[in-house]
Design a protein around this motif. Sequence first.
Motif: not given
Length: 260
Positions: A16-19, A48-52, A70-71, A84-86
């Motif tokens: 929910r945060k990264v969404s 990249k930002k979401v995965e971080k 993934e990244e 993880i797949d962002p």
Amino acid sequence: MPLLSPDISILEKICRKVSRFIVRDFGEIEKLQVSRKGVGDFVTKTDKKVEKVIIEELKKARPEYGFIAEESGLQKQPEFNWVIDPIDGTSNFMHGIPHFAVSIGLEKNNEIISGIIYDPIKNEMFYAEKGRGAYLNNQRIRVSSRRELDEIVGLYGCPSKKANVDRVLGQVKNATGKIYKLRNFGSAALDFAYVAAGRCDFAWYDHLQYWDYAAGMIIVKESGGTITDFSGNEFSKTKNEILISNSKIHGEVVQILSNS
């Protein structure tokens, strides 16, 4: 949520945060920064930002766990690892098509034991844990009970590598002549979720990476689905063939794919 482990609660909050970042950037797709990773394989600044952020939050919550991302690549630990797949469905995301998801699985000793797939546009949270069932927004889900080929809907993925095109087209042609409908939605994670929820009846792929399907596998299994290779044998990551179904039609779908 139903009574599940703290790991699922952690994943739900992170998704929910990264969404918020994903939805905001999706609303400004003309400003997306896109780079090419390979033939037909793209990554956006948002990926990249979401995965971080996902990794940072998971490290805070479970510092002893490793990562397969993934990244960001591998930061594996011997026992527990997040997969993880962002943004699964990056092509949809970067073209303004509102069908993509965050996908995170948790493996223990190389076995996926829990997973979550979150569609931020539709606000649909699919999740499951080994032995505890699969859910969509707190409601238990199960695969469909359809048995007749002229009633079923199948899903498939388009490979990026040109070498696979002829094989996939042959499978698509054969399946189209035998079942009710085929669909290609552009997000393997959501395909797994849709089969688990009974919206579609089967799906197949021969080009996915581990992070594309890790969370989806446990959700399909816990919803009563079957996962094999195209020959109906036990699925192996090394073979890179995945067929998932509602179980009742699995043998017939194996025949469709193997005869293509």
